[in-house]
Structure formats: structure tokens, C-alpha cells
Design a protein around this motif. Structure first.
Motif, mmCIF file in Angstrom:
data_model
loop_
_atom_site.group_PDB
_atom_site.id
_atom_site.type_symbol
_atom_site.label_atom_id
_atom_site.label_comp_id
_atom_site.label_asym_id
_atom_site.label_seq_id
_atom_site.Cartn_x
_atom_site.Cartn_y
_atom_site.Cartn_z
ATOM 1 N N THR A 58 0.819 -1.197 0.093
ATOM 2 C CA THR A 58 0.083 -0.026 -0.096
ATOM 3 C C THR A 58 0.957 1.329 -0.016
ATOM 4 N N ASP A 59 0.228 2.409 -0.115
ATOM 5 C CA ASP A 59 1.001 3.668 -0.331
ATOM 6 C C ASP A 59 1.597 4.285 0.914
ATOM 7 N N LEU A 62 -4.352 -0.831 4.627
ATOM 8 C CA LEU A 62 -4.932 -2.255 4.843
ATOM 9 C C LEU A 62 -6.630 -1.983 4.960
ATOM 10 N N SER A 63 -6.803 -1.073 5.360
ATOM 11 C CA SER A 63 -8.480 -0.895 5.353
ATOM 12 C C SER A 63 -8.999 -0.525 3.746
ATOM 13 N N LEU A 64 -7.942 0.496 3.485
ATOM 14 C CA LEU A 64 -8.343 0.831 2.231
ATOM 15 C C LEU A 64 -8.407 -0.286 1.202
ATOM 16 N N VAL A 65 -7.731 -1.088 1.269
ATOM 17 C CA VAL A 65 -7.587 -2.466 0.468
ATOM 18 C C VAL A 65 -8.809 -3.077 0.530
ATOM 19 N N GLU A 73 0.363 -7.166 4.863
ATOM 20 C CA GLU A 73 1.527 -6.297 4.281
ATOM 21 C C GLU A 73 2.761 -6.410 5.358
ATOM 22 N N LEU A 74 4.028 -6.293 4.806
ATOM 23 C CA LEU A 74 5.232 -6.088 5.476
ATOM 24 C C LEU A 74 5.778 -4.797 5.095
ATOM 25 N N GLY A 75 5.686 -3.946 5.874
ATOM 26 C CA GLY A 75 6.435 -2.294 5.370
ATOM 27 C C GLY A 75 6.953 -1.609 6.792
#
Lengths: 340, 802
Positions: free
Chosen positions: B521-522, B562-565, B580-582
């Protein structure tokens, strides 16, 4: 005597007509049962005999018992096998029936590409290290021989933070200096990671993408040995010999500075639109580490030399999956991602 | 930077190479060629014509009929589809038999005498596209009205047999010499082993010129001012204007054009002042509050760091960057002060950047232009002016030299260059290359004493590695032999090594063990997004120059992305289970030093693992099962979940927990707050965010101790207890564990039941006891004793054994 012989004969006869495991069990109890089995009864009779009789009858009894037990075992095995064979047809399933499924996930293509490349470099002797994405100008530029006044700062459009001196790293190269400072020389590391460029996005540019950086420092690094390592890497990655060449390229942190080009895979080097009719496609910047960078990493440039390289993963991934828009690499549409 | 091959050939006889050969040779030895542009005409049989009449086409709205002449007498009837034609225009006319290009495909085709919609058409009026030349406007290409009718178009346009070589400027960042044709000619002469003949311009003697005063701290290196009379600001002759325009420089007038021509030839920027306006020159730093208006009318507020060239009444030019409106060459100019100066590269670069004026001059000066070039370039300009204006006089000459540059010496050995390159070298070859580039090479045997020419700037050639690069550039990188390197073995400290292993395993563990799909994600989020998640923007690091205006903040949590996904996918995918790993960035200082001295800090940037589950259930329980599965997959000890009744604002306060292993907090897990879910229009969704370093801290440093298989079988015994809802299952389990139940190996809750005969507010929990003795099979009484002990502990909590 007669009793024993007739018991054996009748038992063996009966076994021939036993048709099921239940009948077999019943017969077995009748003959061999511990409480009231016919053979058990004969064995009990032995107690009243004299020594001579005991010995000879005992022998006969043992032989008969073994024969009977073996016959039971054989019959049992045959009946079981027949039972299994009979059941096979009734157990047949429709292999196309719906089944309960677990969910399965997908590792992102960028992660997979990183893993694949890191694994190949690991086989060549490189160890993977990582570094921070919010960096300082000191590490991102100054330590890499790009002081604040240097025109090369214009080569990469930079995102700056609200804290003076901090930025989003524009390349993974600052980790070269961090690695030298923490691990010392000699060393061989690869650095996968996200980098940021303040550029407008289009089909071939995104403002965040992933790179892999490599650095080898030792007393006997040379441009020729760098070239040789690259050839091994390319053979490992592409699984075959692929034409490559070095040409001059300017990066302030390497000297000599080179660019590695690969023969165009689309036209086999004869020239096409993909390679702008050059026959070659830029793959990565590389070169021998500039002495100022070694010094910034705390490595003695009189004793050690190094080579370094770095390339973006997007193009490799796009080539592999025939993706024509780099922005799709950051798509979060699960219908899209589930294809990888 | 564009180079004219014809011009380069004036300095070195470049043999006849194909576009590809030329481009390849320069690319592999000098700098990457973007393209070779062929200026030879792509058309034939096109001549100059004048439109005599224009009328409507009787049968087509979009066409017009013209009468056009190509000799003043003939009257050709030609149909035309362009809108910009008018009587009297002088235009290119393709006569029958001419070759032009298809406007859409660029393919050549032949013009024929024809009929278009019933009207005869004896040729074609051409647009730039149809001629393959740069377009000035849409429609038919307009020629100079004075062009001679009937002349071949290629002659009128001055198209010759030249080819242009295009090299991207950023590949020339380190090479001031390559910003002029001389430099490229020198490279080609070494590469192609052709002789190099550069003009030997020298300034003639002259009277003392106008006074030039250089102020302190300007870091000016050299200033040459020539007072030249007998010039005129007339249009340039075609050879001059065409050369400039082909190389991308607008033709202005003969005087200005000569300054630009010399810049393109030598790499030295020049500036011409009108001598009537300039009686004296002061090179000084700008005064506080001083402003300057450029020739195109932009007013700049100057910084006291900027160098200006001033006359008696104020600034005339921003030094090395841009000239002003009043002092430049004008129509009435008959004498000029020609400036050939050498400005400091860093200062010029800063000034140009400060005022957003990256002019051709500034771009060159920031590359460190050779100060010894200034008088040469001035002399060269004088030569060109003399060629154009026979009456030219050098009426005065002023030279100020403050920082003379002598060739720098680099000492090395042939052996050192061989070691750097890993290639055996002939001394004669090394000498040939370096000498060809302008170096003087001395020294005996292995020694190399190299005097580096000033035209390479002060920084480009200073070390043996720099010389090695020059050598290998011309020897050719394809000559490098195969040299196997003994790779150094790099051993990471154990925590780092385990971190690397964990990071390698995590994505597969999440994808395969949990069935989650990885998303990226961004890393940048908007203020609105932060507020939606009740996060305070002022606690976040921010970009000062975001690419997308909204996305200016650095994320401090993966939950937003993640919520946007989830929001993006919930309508189109059956289930949404993603991870996501970030890195996230916190508003606090981290541990990594930001500067090389180790005195300042970067913000903390922990690596996080985020997991979101929104697949119909999306309950806390589903998420907890996933996290337990993950820990098992990673061979971590089983995690603990402690209710968190005051979680982050985006989580449900009754359905959230801290995730721990032992005493280490891994992160939080919980269902999204119903208000946020409503806002995002999401079904029930659970989300966990764990710290990768914390996971690492729990990963065993050593392999676990492995026990042989037990010799005696365990006994499993279920105990069900009815308790108040308020009593947590974990409390029941802990009570049994604490009760010192004999022979207890493990206790685990296997079921929770509500309803049936139970009163509301009560639940029945089934605990499974695993009992085992190391040395014997348990007897019935031992089992009963254990169950009794466990039951007693449960009863103490108010439970009723069922």
C-alpha cells in the motif's frame, strides 16, 4: 490320537466353507478358544497322561496346532482381501465433485523477485542487509560523494521531510556506507529495498519502487572481477548466456563508473522499438567504489577496493509477466494480484 | 546536448559511419547517445510556390481549391485540406513526381497529377509533417515570403548532409569539456585515432578596455572584457542561424548568435553588452534587498550570495546565469562589450537553483568550466565577428585573472592501473590515450606522472581510478578478462542473521499458512485519512514536496492502507484476507544515526506486519486463529491475547487484544471500530499489526530442546464448568495451571457453550486436561485426583462443574 487327527481334518474342511470373517471368528472360537475350544480341551487332557505319552502326544498336538493356526491365518487373509476387493467398486468417487477448499494467498511479485534475486546473490556469496527508508542527506548524498553543491543531486528528484536534512532515500546506496561502517571490510552484501523518487507517475515511472544494491569490498577487487561476477549472476538469473556489455556511465559514487547493458531480448540485438534501435537495453549502474565512499564507510581506500551495483526490479518483473504499466505493480486489486 | 557531425569534422576527420556505428562507438566509449538525427531531407521534388487564389471546393466542405504558381507564370490548380492558407502565402509545393511523407504513417509516397472530388489537383501544398521537418504551426508550412519561387525547398531551408548526435545532459554532469564541440572532437580523435585540429585562437593586442572591478568573495576566477566596435545587430546569415537552430538554440541576431555559436563550439558561455550602456563593470555580490530584472522581464529578489555584473547604475546581469533587459544587444547596437568570464561552479549552481534559471550558461558553469578557456573563446568570437563584419575593431581589452588554473598532477604506476582494471596494459597504449585526451605523461619504467589538462575541470581527473577509467574507456570494456574473485565471507551478528531469515520466511508463512495475499500500500497517507483513523497529523512526519498533494504524510500504521484495500476489494472479491510487510515512520527519534558523526537521529522506522481479515466472518476469533497459526508456522511459542479495552481509536474497544509472546508485546489485534466500518462501508473486519523486531525477539535464539517420544500414554480428561460471562477463558486456564494439578502436562479450552439449560449471562467452558506421568501409565485414581484438583480450582472462581 484319533480325536486330534479328526479335529484337524474337520477344522481344515470347515475352513474351506467359511464364507465370512464372522463365521471364521466363530469357528476359531470353537476350535482355538481359550475357554471351550476343542483343541484347547485336548490340550487340557494332556495333564492326566504319563510322561512318555505326554511327550509324544504333546509333539503331535503342537504340530496340529501350528497347522490349524496357519490355516486360520491364511483363510483370514484371503477373506479380508476378498472383502476389500468387493468394497472397491462401491467406494468409487466422482473425482470432479466439489470439495472443501482452504484459502490460499499470494506472495507479491515484488517480494518474490526480491527473494529470487537475493537467493541468487546468496549463492554467489552475498549476504542480504537492509536499511532505513527515511534517510539523511548525509548518508543518501554526502557519504556517496555527492556534496550539497554537486550537480549530480539534480539527477534524482528527492522527497524531503519536514525535518531539515531528512529525506526519503532515492536509492539503496546509503546502505553501502552503513554496511561498511557496521560490518567493516572485506564484505559482500546485497541490499534489497524500497526507494523513492519525486517524479510524476506514468506507465514507466512510479514514485516508489524497489531496488537491489550490491557491494563487494576486498583487497583484490578489479573492474575485470566485477565483470566476471556480473556474468555469473546473469547466467544464474536468466538460466542461459545472455549478451552483456559495460559502457561508461556517470555516478559520483563509483570510479570508474559504468553502466551494464543487456542485449535486447525482443530483437536479439538487431534494433527495435523496445531498445530504441540500439540493440541494447540499460540494466544497471555499477562501477568501482569511489575512494571517498570507502573512506565514508570507514574503509581504508589504500588497502581495499570495492565494486557496487544497483538496479530496479520493476522492469524485470514487468518483462517476466508481460506487464506494460509499472503502476500495476502497486495495484491492490485482489482479482489482479491473485494471478501471480 | 546536440553535436553536429559536420562541425565535429571540422576538428577531426570522423570517417563515414552509419548512424548505428556512430551511436554505438560514442555510447560504449564516451557517453550514452540518445539518438542520431539525420538532417538530410526526407522529401524530393518540393519547390517554393506562392498562393495566387483560394476558393471553396464545390463538392467538399473541408477542402479548398487554390491556384498556386512556382515560377510566377504557371498557374497550378491544387486542392488543399489545410485551414491556414491564404492568398499571397509562400509555401512548399510538391509537384507531380515529388516524394513526400504520409502525414499519419510517415511512409514516403509519390505525388501525382490527380483529381480530388472532381477538381483537378496538380501537386500538393505541404505541411511540416509531410516534409519530415519540425513544425512551427499546424497546417501548411509557411516559408519566408522573400524565398525565391521555384527554388528547391532543401536549399531554401538550408538542409544539408549533416547528422546530429544527441546526448542526454545528465550523462555529461562530470564533463565540462563535452559541453562544447571541441571536447567531443577530442574524444572522437582518441577513439577513432584521427588527428585533432582545434582552432588556435589568440587575442590580438589592444588598448586598455573598460575598467572591470572584482569585488571580494565573488569567487570569480577570470574575467575577459573585449570592447568591440563595428558590429551590427543584423539577422545572421543562414549558415549561422541554421547551425544554431539545428542545435536547439534560437537565432536572435548576428552578435548574440556568435556568442552562442562559440559557446556550442568551446563550452565557454559568453555575454555581449551594448557598449553604449556599459562604461565600467563591477563584479560583486548582490546588495541586501537588491533586485534584478532579467531580459525577459522577470524580476528576481537577489540573495547576498548571488554574483552580479553591475554598471555604474546597478546590476546588468546575474553572473554566469542571465542578462538584463537594458544592457544587452539591441537593434541600434554598433559596439559591444564581450564578456568571457569564469564563474565559480558552486555559486553559479546555487544562484541558478535559487532563481529557477537553469540557463545554458548556468548549466555549463556549474560543471566547472576551464578558466583558461575564457580568452580563447573571446578570441574565437572576435574571429567570427570579423568574418561577419569586415569593419570590426578590437578597441579595448581588459583581463582579470584571479584564480589561474594549472594542469594538476596525478602520480601513479602502470601496475596500479592494471590492478584497478584487472587487465594487462601496454605503457604505449596508456600514453597514447592519455596524451590524446590532452594529458602530459612522464615517468620511467612503471611510474606514470600525468599532468591533467585544465579542460577536464578541477575534479574529474584527480586519482589513479580516474585515469584507469580514461584508459579502459578507450581500450574498451569488452577487453576485460575473466577474473574469478575470492568472495569475502560476510557474517552478520546473530540477531541480524535471524532477522534476515525471519524476513525471508514471513511472506511465505503469511501467504501459505494463513492464506493471505500480500499487498503493497502507499507509504504516504493524507491528512483526511489520518483524521478518519483519529490520528493526529501533527504527530506524523510530513513531506515538504509531495508528488500527490494530498499524500503528504508518512504512515505510522499499516492499518490505513490495509483498510483501504478492504474497501477496494470487498465488493469484488469473495473474501479479503491480506497482509503487508512494511516500514512505518513514527514521530519519535529512532536509533539509527542520521549523520556520519553519529550525533543526530532518524525517526524510528519499525518494520511492521499487518494482517487484515474481512472474509464474511472478520471476527476477532478468526484473526486470533490466524495469528496462532502464524506463530506455529514460524516456530514461535504460542502467543497470548490480553483484552485491550482502550485500544487505538480505529479498533473496537470490546474486541481488541494485545498480542504477547511471553512478556514481549508483538502488537495489537482487534476488530475495526463499528463507526469506522460504517464510514468505510465495510463488513465485520479484523486487523492485526505486529512489530517484526518483537517477533524476532521471541524467535528462539537457540534450537528448542527436543525430548524423546514419551514411553507412557497420556490420559485426556475433559472438565466442563459453567461460569459467569465476565470470567475469561484465559482466567480459567490460568487457574488450572496455577493449581498444581498432579501429572498435568497441558490444559486447553476446547469449547464454549451458551444457552440450553444455562441461564443468560452464563457460559459453559470445556477444558481438556492432558495428564501424563514420565514413568508409568496413570491409574484411575490418579486421574480422578487430578480432575478433582482442577475442579476445585475452577469452583473457586465461582464456577459450577457440570
Amino acid at each position: 490320537m484319533n480325536d486330534l487327527a479328526s479335529l484337524q481334518r474337520s477344522t481344515l474342511d470347515d475352513l474351506q466353507v467359511v464364507a465370512s470373517l464372522a463365521e471364521l471368528d466363530e469357528l476359531e472360537t470353537r476350535v482355538l478358544g481359550r475357554k471351550s475350544g476343542a483343541l484347547t480341551a485336548l490340550m487340557r487332557g494332556i495333564g492326566g497322561m504319563d510322561a512318555e505319552q505326554k511327550r509324544s502326544f504333546g509333539q503331535e498336538l503342537n504340530v496340529a496346532k501350528q497347522t490349524i493356526e496357519a490355516a486360520f491365518a491364511a483363510r483370514r487373509s484371503a477373506l479380508q482381501r476378498a472383502g476389500i476387493d468387493a468394497a472397491l467398486s462401491s467406494e468409487t468417487v466422482d473425482v470432479s465433485e466439489p470439495v472443501a477448499r482452504g484459502t490460499h494467498g499470494v506472495v507479491h511479485p515484488v517480494t518474490r523477485a526480491t527473494q529470487e534475486l537475493v537467493d541468487i546473490f546468496a549463492r554467489l556469496g552475498f549476504t542480504a542487509v537492509r536499511g532505513p527508508e527515511v534517510e539523511s542527506e548525509a548518508y543518501n548524498f554526502d557519504a556517496l560523494n555527492v556534496p550539497s553543491w554537486h550537480p549530480a543531486r539534480d539527477m534524482q528528484d528527492t522527497f524531503f521531510l519536514d525535518v531539515p536534512g531528512l529525506l526519503m532515500r532515492t536509492h539503496t546506496s546509503p546502505v553501502q556506507v552503513r554496511a561498511m561502517r557496521t560490518l567493516g571490510a572485506p564484505l559482500a552484501v546485497v541490499v534489497p529495498g524500497r526507494v523513492y523518487r519525486n517524479e510524476a507517475t506514468d506507465a514507466t515511472h512510479d514514485y516508489v519502487f524497489d531496488q537491489i544494491e550490491g557491494l563487494v569490498v576486498s583487497e583484490d577487487v578489479s573492474l575485470a572481477s566485477m565483470d566476471t561476477v556480473f556474468r555469473s549472476f546473469l547466467r544464474a538469473y536468466f538460466g542461459r548466456e545472455i549478451p552483456m556489455r559495460l559502457r561508461p556511465g556517470y555516478f559520483p559514487f563509483v570510479e570508474p563508473g559504468t553502466e551494464l547493458e543487456l542485449g535486447c531480448q525482443v530483437c536479439d540485438g538487431s534494433g527495435c522499438r523496445a531498445c530504441k534501435h540500439r540493440g541494447w537495453i540499460e540494466f544497471m549502474g555499477c562501477g568501482l567504489v569511489h575512494r571517498n565512499v570507502l573512506a565514508a564507510g570507514g574503509v581504508d581506500p589504500e588497502r581495499f577496493r570495492g565494486f557496487a551495483f544497483g538496479f530496479g526490479l520493476s522492469r524485470l518483473i514487468m518483462q517476466r509477466y508481460r506487464i506494460d504499466d509499472v503502476r500495476l505493480l502497486r495495484s491492490t486489486d485482489l482479482r489482479y494480484l491473485s494471478q501471480f | 546536448m546536440l553535436y553536429s557531425l559536420a562541425w565535429l569534422r571540422q576538428f577531426t576527420p570522423v570517417p563515414d559511419l552509419s548512424d548505428r556505428e556512430l551511436s554505438d562507438a560514442i555510447t560504449t566509449h564516451v557517453a550514452e547517445v540518445e539518438g542520431v538525427r539525420d538532417l538530410r531531407p526526407k522529401f524530393s521534388g518540393v519547390v517554393v510556390g506562392r498562393i495566387l487564389e483560394v476558393s471553396r471546393h464545390p463538392n467538399a466542405d473541408k477542402l479548398q481549391c487554390t491556384v498556386t504558381t512556382t515560377d510566377g507564370e504557371n498557374r497550378l490548380r491544387i486542392v488543399c485540406g489545410a485551414r491556414n492558407i491564404a492568398v499571397g502565402q509562400v509555401v512548399p509545393v510538391a509537384l507531380p513526381g515529388a516524394q513526400v511523407l504520409d502525414r499519419k504513417t510517415g511512409a514516403p509516397f509519390t505525388i501525382r497529377d490527380s483529381e480530388i472530388r472532381g477538381e483537378p489537383s496538380q501537386g500538393m501544398l505541404c505541411s511540416a509533417d509531410e516534409l519530415g521537418i519540425p513544425a512551427r504551426e499546424d497546417g501548411i508550412h509557411q516559408l519566408d515570403p522573400s524565398a525565391t519561387l521555384g527554388y528547391p525547398l532543401e536549399d531554401v531551408l538550408g538542409m544539408g548532409s549533416d547528422r546530429l548526435i544527441d546526448i542526454e545532459n545528465k550523462s555529461l554532469t562530470h564533463r565540462p569539456d563535452l559541453w562544447g564541440h571541441w571536447g567531443m572532437a577530442r574524444e572522437l580523435s582518441v577513439l577513432l585515432q584521427t588527428p585533432l585540429t582545434l582552432p588556435k585562437a589568440a587575442l590580438p593586442k589592444a588598448a586598455t578596455g573598460i575598467p572591470v572591478e572584482v569585488g571580494p568573495a565573488t569567487e570569480l576566477r577570470r574575467y575577459v572584457a573585449l570592447l568591440i566596435t563595428g558590429v551590427e545587430a543584423t539577422p545572421s546569415p543562414p549558415w549561422l542561424s541554421q547551425r544554431l537552430e539545428q542545435l536547439g538554440v534560437r537565432s536572435v541576431n548576428a552578435i548574440v548568435d556568435v556568442t552562442n555559436l562559440v559557446m556550442l563550439e568551446t563550452g565557454q558561455p559568453l555575454h555581449a553588452f551594448d557598449a553604449e550602456q556599459v562604461r565600467e563593470l563591477h563584479v560583486r555580490l548582490a546588495a541586501p534587498g537588491e533586485s534584478f530584472t532579467t531580459f525577459d522581464g522577470t524580476t528576481l529578489a537577489l540573495s547576498p550570495e548571488d554574483v552580479v555584473i553591475a554598471g555604474a547604475d546597478g546590476a546588468l546581469a546575474l553572473g554566469g546565469v542571465v542578462g538584463g533587459p537594458h544592457s544587452g544587444v539591441r537593434a541600434s547596437t554598433t559596439s559591444i562589450v564581450l564578456e568571457a568570464a569564469s564563474f565559480d561552479p558552486v555559486r553559479t549552481r546555487r544562484t541558478a537553483a535559487r532563481h529557477g534559471a537553469r540557463t545554458d550558461a548556468a548549466v555549463r558553469f556549474e560543471k566547472d568550466v576551464d578558466p583558461t578557456l575564457a580568452p580563447l573563446a573571446a578570441a574565437r568570437a572576435l574571429e567570427y565577428l570579423t568574418q561577419l563584419f569586415p569593419g570590426v575593431q578590437l578597441a579595448g581589452r581588459t583581463e582579470v585573472e584571479l584564480a589561474p588554473r594549472a594542469p594538476q598532477k596525478v602520480g601513479t604506476t602502470l601496475g596500479a592501473l592494471q590492478a584497478i582494471l584487472g587487465l594487462p596494459l601496454e605503457r604505449s597504449e596508456v600514453t597514447r590515450i592519455l596524451t590524446g585526451l590532452g594529458c602530459t605523461v612522464r615517468g620511467r619504467a612503471d611510474q606514470l606522472e600525468v599532468l591533467v589538462p585544465t579542460h577536464r575541470g578541477g575534479r574529474d581527473l584527480t586519482t589513479p581510478a580516474d585515469l584507469a577509467e580514461e584508459v579502459i574507456r578507450f581500450v574498451g570494456y569488452d577487453q576485460l578478462p575473466t577474473v574469478t574473485l575470492a568472495m569475502p565471507v560476510t557474517v552478520l551478528p546473530p540477531p541480524e542473521a535471524r532477522r534476515a531469515t525471519l524476513l525471508r520466511e514471513l511472506p511465505q508463512a503469511c501467504a501459505l499458512a494463513l492464506g493471505a495475499t500480500e499487498v503493497l500500500t502507499d507509504p504516504f497517507v493524507s491528512e483526511a485519512q489520518l483524521r478518519r483513523f483519529s490520528l493526529d497529523p501533527s504527530h506524523h512526519r510530513r513531506l515538504v514536496n509531495p508528488q500527490v498533494a494530498d499524500l503528504a504524510y508518512l504512515r505510522s500504521t499499516l492499518a490505513i492502507g490495509l483498510s483501504l484495500v478492504a474497501q477496494e476489494n470487498v465488493r469484488t472479491s469473495e473474501s479479503v484476507r491480506v497482509f503487508e510487510l512494511g516500514q512505518v515512520v513514527q514521530g519519535i527519534e529512532g536509533e539509527l544515526t542520521a549523520d556520519l558523526e553519529g550525533t543526530s537521529y532518524l525517526p524510528a522506522q519499525p518494520q511492521r506486519l499487518g494482517i487484515l481479515e474481512s472474509s464474511g466472518e472478520g471476527s476477532f476469533g478468526t484473526l486470533r486463529a490466524l495469528l496462532e497459526q502464524l506463530c506455529a508456522t514460524l516456530r514461535l511459542p504460542a502467543p497470548r491475547f490480553e483484552a485491550e479495552r482502550a485500544p487505538a481509536a480505529h479498533l473496537h474497544p470490546g474486541r481488541s487484544a494485545r498480542v504477547l509472546v511471553g512478556e514481549t508485546l508483538l502488537g495489537t489485534a482487534g476488530e475495526l471500530h463499528p463507526a469506522l466500518r460504517l464510514d468505510l462501508d465495510l463488513p465485520r473486519t479484523a486487523i492485526a499489526e505486529l512489530d517484526v523486531d518483537a517477533i524476532l525477539a521471541c524467535a528462539l535464539a537457540e534450537a528448542p530442546r527436543i525430548e524423546p517420544p514419551p514411553a507412557f500414554p497420556p490420559s485426556l480428561k475433559d472438565v466442563s464448568v459453567a461460569v459467569d460471562e465476565a470470567v475469561e477463558v484465559a482466567t480459567l486456564v490460568a487457574a488450572v495451571r496455577a493449581a498444581e494439578v498432579p501429572q498435568l502436562l497441558a490444559v486447553e479450552a476446547t469449547d464454549v457453550f451458551r444457552g440450553g439449560s444455562l441461564p443468560p449471562g452464563q457460559k459453559s467452558v470445556t477444558l481438556r486436561l492432558t495428564l501424563r506421568a514420565p514413568d508409568h501409565t496413570l491409574e484411575e485414581r490418579e486421574i480422578l485426583a487430578a480432575v478433582k484438583a482442577a475442579s476445585k480450582a475452577l469452583t473457586k472462581l465461582g464456577g459450577e462443574i457440570r
